[in-house]
Design a protein around this motif. Structure first.
Motif, PDB file in Angstrom:
ATOM      1  N   GLY A  63      48.990  39.543  37.335  1.00 38.57           N
ATOM      2  CA  GLY A  63      49.096  38.892  38.631  1.00 38.57           C
ATOM      3  C   GLY A  63      47.775  38.637  39.321  1.00 38.57           C
ATOM      4  N   SER A  64      46.689  39.133  38.744  1.00 35.99           N
ATOM      5  CA  SER A  64      45.355  38.956  39.326  1.00 35.99           C
ATOM      6  C   SER A  64      44.631  37.804  38.646  1.00 35.99           C
ATOM      7  N   ARG A  65      43.807  37.106  39.424  1.00 36.45           N
ATOM      8  CA  ARG A  65      42.989  36.005  38.902  1.00 36.45           C
ATOM      9  C   ARG A  65      41.642  36.580  38.477  1.00 36.45           C
ATOM     10  N   ILE A  66      41.280  36.379  37.205  1.00 35.50           N
ATOM     11  CA  ILE A  66      40.025  36.879  36.644  1.00 35.50           C
ATOM     12  C   ILE A  66      39.145  35.676  36.313  1.00 35.50           C
ATOM     13  N   VAL A  67      37.935  35.651  36.871  1.00 34.95           N
ATOM     14  CA  VAL A  67      36.966  34.594  36.563  1.00 34.95           C
ATOM     15  C   VAL A  67      35.870  35.245  35.734  1.00 34.95           C
ATOM     16  N   ARG A  68      35.837  34.926  34.450  1.00 31.71           N
ATOM     17  CA  ARG A  68      34.842  35.500  33.539  1.00 31.71           C
ATOM     18  C   ARG A  68      33.546  34.702  33.672  1.00 31.71           C
ATOM     19  N   SER A 101      29.819  42.763  30.331  1.00 35.13           N
ATOM     20  CA  SER A 101      30.643  41.668  30.813  1.00 35.13           C
ATOM     21  C   SER A 101      30.508  41.613  32.329  1.00 35.13           C
ATOM     22  N   PHE A 102      30.565  40.394  32.870  1.00 33.02           N
ATOM     23  CA  PHE A 102      30.387  40.163  34.300  1.00 33.02           C
ATOM     24  C   PHE A 102      31.522  39.247  34.732  1.00 33.02           C
ATOM     25  N   TYR A 103      32.360  39.727  35.670  1.00 34.55           N
ATOM     26  CA  TYR A 103      33.492  38.902  36.094  1.00 34.55           C
ATOM     27  C   TYR A 103      33.871  39.199  37.540  1.00 34.55           C
ATOM     28  N   VAL A 104      34.700  38.325  38.100  1.00 32.17           N
ATOM     29  CA  VAL A 104      35.276  38.502  39.419  1.00 32.17           C
ATOM     30  C   VAL A 104      36.779  38.663  39.236  1.00 32.17           C
ATOM     31  N   ALA A 105      37.353  39.658  39.921  1.00 30.18           N
ATOM     32  CA  ALA A 105      38.797  39.858  39.911  1.00 30.18           C
ATOM     33  C   ALA A 105      39.319  39.649  41.323  1.00 30.18           C
ATOM     34  N   GLU A 106      40.344  38.825  41.450  1.00 28.76           N
ATOM     35  CA  GLU A 106      40.985  38.581  42.742  1.00 28.76           C
ATOM     36  C   GLU A 106      42.392  39.153  42.672  1.00 28.76           C
ATOM     37  N   LEU A 171      33.746  42.161  42.427  1.00 23.86           N
ATOM     38  CA  LEU A 171      32.715  41.747  41.475  1.00 23.86           C
ATOM     39  C   LEU A 171      32.528  42.913  40.513  1.00 23.86           C
ATOM     40  N   VAL A 172      32.639  42.643  39.206  1.00 23.78           N
ATOM     41  CA  VAL A 172      32.667  43.717  38.215  1.00 23.78           C
ATOM     42  C   VAL A 172      31.640  43.466  37.116  1.00 23.78           C
ATOM     43  N   VAL A 173      30.855  44.500  36.814  1.00 20.51           N
ATOM     44  CA  VAL A 173      29.977  44.509  35.646  1.00 20.51           C
ATOM     45  C   VAL A 173      30.471  45.644  34.755  1.00 20.51           C
ATOM     46  N   VAL A 174      30.767  45.328  33.501  1.00 20.27           N
ATOM     47  CA  VAL A 174      31.288  46.299  32.544  1.00 20.27           C
ATOM     48  C   VAL A 174      30.261  46.518  31.442  1.00 20.27           C
ATOM     49  N   LEU A 175      29.947  47.787  31.185  1.00 16.34           N
ATOM     50  CA  LEU A 175      29.102  48.156  30.048  1.00 16.34           C
ATOM     51  C   LEU A 175      29.960  48.988  29.112  1.00 16.34           C
ATOM     52  N   THR A 176      30.105  48.556  27.869  1.00 14.50           N
ATOM     53  CA  THR A 176      30.929  49.339  26.953  1.00 14.50           C
ATOM     54  C   THR A 176      30.271  50.702  26.740  1.00 14.50           C
ATOM     55  N   GLY A 177      31.109  51.707  26.574  1.00 15.33           N
ATOM     56  CA  GLY A 177      30.601  53.068  26.443  1.00 15.33           C
ATOM     57  C   GLY A 177      31.307  53.799  25.325  1.00 15.33           C
ATOM     58  N   GLU A 178      30.896  55.043  25.162  1.00 17.04           N
ATOM     59  CA  GLU A 178      31.543  55.911  24.188  1.00 17.04           C
ATOM     60  C   GLU A 178      31.453  57.339  24.684  1.00 17.04           C
ATOM     61  N   ARG A 179      32.405  58.119  24.269  1.00 14.82           N
ATOM     62  CA  ARG A 179      32.443  59.527  24.660  1.00 14.82           C
ATOM     63  C   ARG A 179      31.937  60.389  23.505  1.00 14.82           C
TER      64      ARG A 179
END
Length: 182
Positions: A63-68, A101-106, A171-179
């Motif tokens: 239901g959210s709008r994601i702008v990649r 990754s850099f995106y906007v979520a509404e 406004l979202v910046v995602v960095l993949t990670g590991e445990r």
């Protein structure tokens, strides 16, 4: 307080490319329209604009709008960029993806745990509330985030609830990670 036309100016360095998201007068929405500017160096070393648009890589999720806006597949990122990878960026949390990754979520009004259940990803997320407000839901706690609030989230269980009557823009910046699992 500044007018909505110039209320938000966020500059981030991600993927080795300066990406500028500026809030401008919106058309047909309660939120200001996004403007995405991508600058790079050409073969002669001159700064040039690779893209100047509202971002066309848009998907609906829960239901959210994601702008990649952009992604990079490696760290450190190669700076010899000659194509707009924002136009083809995929889901930041997809299986096998490593990078940023850099995106906007509404997130629309009325979104709750039925729309966005508790979940977690193997990532470090930097999240800024650009417009509106949203509740960050953790398994044992709920925190209200408002315009200007920032979140650094390290792969933990969470969800989002928008109990207001207005869309919340993140406004979202995602960095993949590991445990490091013993």
């Amino acid at each position: 307080m500044q007018s909505k036309v110039n209320a938000i100016r966020c500059a981030l360095m991600t993927a080795g490319v300066m990406l500028l998201v500026t809030a401008c007068a919106g058309q047909g929405t309660s939120l200001p329209e996004l403007r995405r500017i991508v600058t790079v160096e050409d073969e002669a070393g001159n700064a040039v604009v690779l893209a100047d648009d509202a971002g066309s890589n848009i998907v609906m999720l829960n239901g959210s709008r994601i702008v990649r806006l952009w992604e990079s597949a490696a760290m450190p990122v190669p700076l010899d960029i000659d194509e707009d990878v924002g136009a083809t960026a995929g889901n930041a949390y997809r299986e096998g993806f490593t990078g940023s990754s850099f995106y906007v979520a509404e997130i629309p009004p009325g979104s709750d745990l039925g729309n966005i259940p508790l979940h977690k990803q193997e990532s470090l997320d930097y999240i800024a509330v650009l417009e509106g407000e949203i509740d960050l839901v953790l398994p044992e706690q709920r925190l209200t985030m408002r315009r200007g609030d920032l979140l650094i989230q390290a792969g933990n269980m969470h969800s989002w609830v928008n109990a207001t009557q207005q869309v919340c823009r993140l406004l979202v910046v995602v960095l993949t990670g590991e445990r490091n699992v013993p």
